[in-house]
Design an enzyme around this catalytic site. Structure first.
Site, PDB file in Angstrom:
ATOM      1  N   GLN A   1      -4.611  -5.406   6.674  1.00 24.77           N
ATOM      2  CA  GLN A   1      -5.572  -6.278   5.997  1.00 24.77           C
ATOM      3  C   GLN A   1      -5.603  -7.687   6.573  1.00 24.77           C
ATOM      4  OE1 GLN A   1      -7.774  -5.444   3.705  1.00 24.77           O
ATOM      5  NE2 GLN A   1      -7.084  -3.322   3.556  1.00 24.77           N
TER       6      GLN A   1
ATOM      7  N   HIS B   1       0.863  -1.181   0.000  1.00 26.29           N
ATOM      8  CA  HIS B   1       0.000   0.000   0.000  1.00 26.29           C
ATOM      9  C   HIS B   1       0.902   1.234   0.000  1.00 26.29           C
ATOM     10  CE1 HIS B   1      -2.823   2.973   1.687  1.00 26.29           C
ATOM     11  NE2 HIS B   1      -3.816   2.148   1.394  1.00 26.29           N
TER      12      HIS B   1
END
Length: 584
Positions: A377, A297
């Site tokens: 996540q 990310h």
């Protein structure tokens, strides 16, 4: 009498595994329950109805059960979902029975009360599962006997309930995971969007909040609101206790050694920036190397770029294969004496890839590097044990794990945190201040300057209580089955291309659809009440690895159902201009 029945139950049930879940079928449960009641004073044999008695039970409306046909909008049968052995939809009949109650509980001819039943059934009931639970406060004497088996009908026992999942002797059994009951805990799932039931498939961006978290926040502001620490009044004590209890809950959730290793921040982005600007500035120098992966990310790229530019360090990037999994040999070749830090995600937000995190940490430590694992996540999909993982830092955001926004966590090994200079200065993080010198607290206080997000930390604690009660292993198992079901259906949509097909994945289904821009697919799905993410997902490098600038990203959570998947797939068939073979 009772011991005979208990013995029968404990010796018979482990041999029954009709659906592969280590649980008995309904006929056997009915027989065992009838034997039990027949042995009671006054006898009550035959009180348990046969399963077929409930074939015509009226079905209650189930929020979110509507879905699209390939030709026109229309409702699917309004039945709850469960995952069957073949990954297809099945009727979860126990939930259908909730609305079917006799006018009054029939007499059981001297059946014992709850306390006596608990005592009688102690040999076969595990208190941890709360097997004997009233159906509702309004009907405290009315209980169920139900199977926990996916797709099996339950059996109503007039008067009392026994849960087969509470029998510890069950070989390979596990507690029931009733997604329909779970969905009732999330009020927003009852929303309607564009006239249709909300289908929330944007969980990788943020998760919805259970009523328990909402209630805990309201309770805090009604009864505990105060700044924490160093006050003599009652509300400060309550707020401090609630805040520090939340820290302890996070410690247990991650299996950290000490609550001193848990630092509250605004989210995973701030967590990574904290490590980069505190530990990084103190330890990374010119010529050092920082190893990342293509999966990251932007929040796990940009802070390290900034640090490398400031310090004259170099970024090196581990590649992935065509499925989206880390090429471990290539990753290992990047590690060496110049490697100062390795930072990587445990689960990719764009592809769902689960990285071989433990092995990657081992290899990095063997090279003498410090390791940060981005767990934003992963924490909502799998159990995380930071001691077993052995990462030096682990970060996550509360809003990804059913907690409020604006709260997150840095886990760091205690000695490492205490050797790291603070990032921000202010109140709450100091022992003593003069104009000549400041002495800082040890961790975690040294990293929590000023008034923190007290209420949402407490909300995070409530969210952890919630998922812990469900069981992270149960969540992972259910989501794996749901992802397998969804993958089988979605990959057959004409013109649809899945992006990220690693063998080990969490609940993400990124794709492109021929003839459509990703934002157009997202907008068209929204018209049908289906929420997905469409864009680059703040992960442009990994999408460009596959020659893409954007994907459509449905992402699943444990409150999603096969009906949610069916609605998505039916809509995609319509967009593809093809007839859904499952609806033909």
């Amino acid at each position: 009498m009772t011991s005979k029945w208990a013995s029968t139950m404990s010796t018979t049930i482990p041999t029954l595994d009709s659906a592969g879940f280590g649980l008995p079928d309904v006929d056997t449960l009915a027989r065992l329950a009838n034997e039990f009641f027949a042995a009671l004073p006054g006898g009550a044999a035959g009180q348990v109805p046969a399963p077929e008695r409930f074939a015509q039970v009226p079905q209650p409306a189930v929020p979110g059960a509507d879905a699209l046909t390939p030709d026109a909008p229309g409702p699917l049968p309004a039945v709850p979902d469960a995952i069957g052995l073949e990954g297809r939809r099945a009727v979860d009949a126990p939930s259908q029975l909730d609305a079917h109650q006799p006018a009054s509980p029939p007499s059981l001819g001297g059946a014992p009360g709850e306390a006596e039943l608990r005592s009688l059934l102690a040999p076969v009931l595990s208190p941890g599962f709360g097997a004997l639970t009233p159906q509702s406060a309004a009907r405290p004497a009315y209980y169920f006997l139900e199977t926990a088996q996916y797709g099996n009908p339950g059996i109503r026992v007039p008067g009392q309930v026994f849960s087969p999942a509470a029998v510890p002797e069950l070989a390979g059994a596990r507690p029931p995971f009733d997604v329909n009951l779970i969905r009732r805990d999330f009020p927003i799932l009852g929303e309607r969007v564009n006239g249709r039931p909300l289908v929330w498939l944007d969980n990788a961006a943020t998760t919805q909040k259970p009523q328990a978290v909402i209630d805990r926040l309201a309770h805090f502001y009604r009864h505990e609101n105060s700044n924490i620490h160093r006050a003599a009044h009652e509300l400060a004590a309550r707020a401090t206790d609630a805040y520090e209890e939340a820290r302890e809950k996070v410690r247990g959730f991650l299996n950290a050694r000490s609550a001193n290793e848990i630092v509250f921040v605004r989210g995973a982005t701030e967590a990574i920036n904290l490590v980069a600007q505190s530990w990084g500035r103190a330890n990374v120098g010119e010529g050092d190397e920082i190893v990342l992966t293509q999966l990251e990310h932007h929040a796990n790229i940009v802070p390290w770029q900034q640090l490398a530019a400031e310090k004259g360090a170099k970024l090196r990037v581990a590649p992935v294969d065509d499925t989206g999994q880390i090429l471990l040999d290539e990753y290992a070749r990047l590690l060496g004496p110049k490697t100062k830090l390795v930072a990587f995600t445990q689960v990719s937000n764009a592809l769902g890839t689960i990285t071989p995190a433990r092995r990657m940490v081992e290899l990095a430590h063997a090279a003498g590097a410090t390791v940060l694992v981005d767990g934003a996540q992963s924490v909502s999909h799998m159990a995380v044990d930071v001691q077993a993982l052995d990462a030096d830092f682990f970060v996550f955001s509360g809003h990804k794990v059913f907690a409020p926004t604006g709260i997150g966590v840095v886990y760091g090994k205690e000695a490492l945190l205490n050797a790291t200079p603070p990032w921000q200065g202010g109140g709450n993080m100091i022992r003593d201040v003069t104009f000549e010198h400041t002495e800082y607290h040890d961790a975690p206080g040294r990293f929590e300057a000023g008034t923190g997000n007290i209420a949402d930390a407490v909300g995070l604690g409530a969210a952890i209580d919630y998922v812990t009660a469900l069981g992270m292993d149960n969540i992972a198992r259910y989501e794996h089955e749901l992802l397998a079901y969804a993958t089988r259906l979605i990959r057959d949509v004409p013109g649809l291309h899945l992006v990220g097909t690693a063998a080990d994945k969490a609940s993400v289904l990124s794709f492109t659809l021929d003839g459509y821009k990703t934002e157009d697919v997202g907008a068209l799905l929204n018209k049908e009440g289906i929420a997905v993410r469409a864009g680059h997902h703040c992960a442009q490098p990994i999408l460009r690895r596959f020659g893409l600038e954007a994907t459509v990203r449905p992402s699943l959570a444990f409150y999603n159902t096969c009906a949610d998947v069916d609605a998505l797939v039916a809509a995609l068939y319509r967009l593809a201009g093809s007839r859904n073979p499952l609806r033909s």
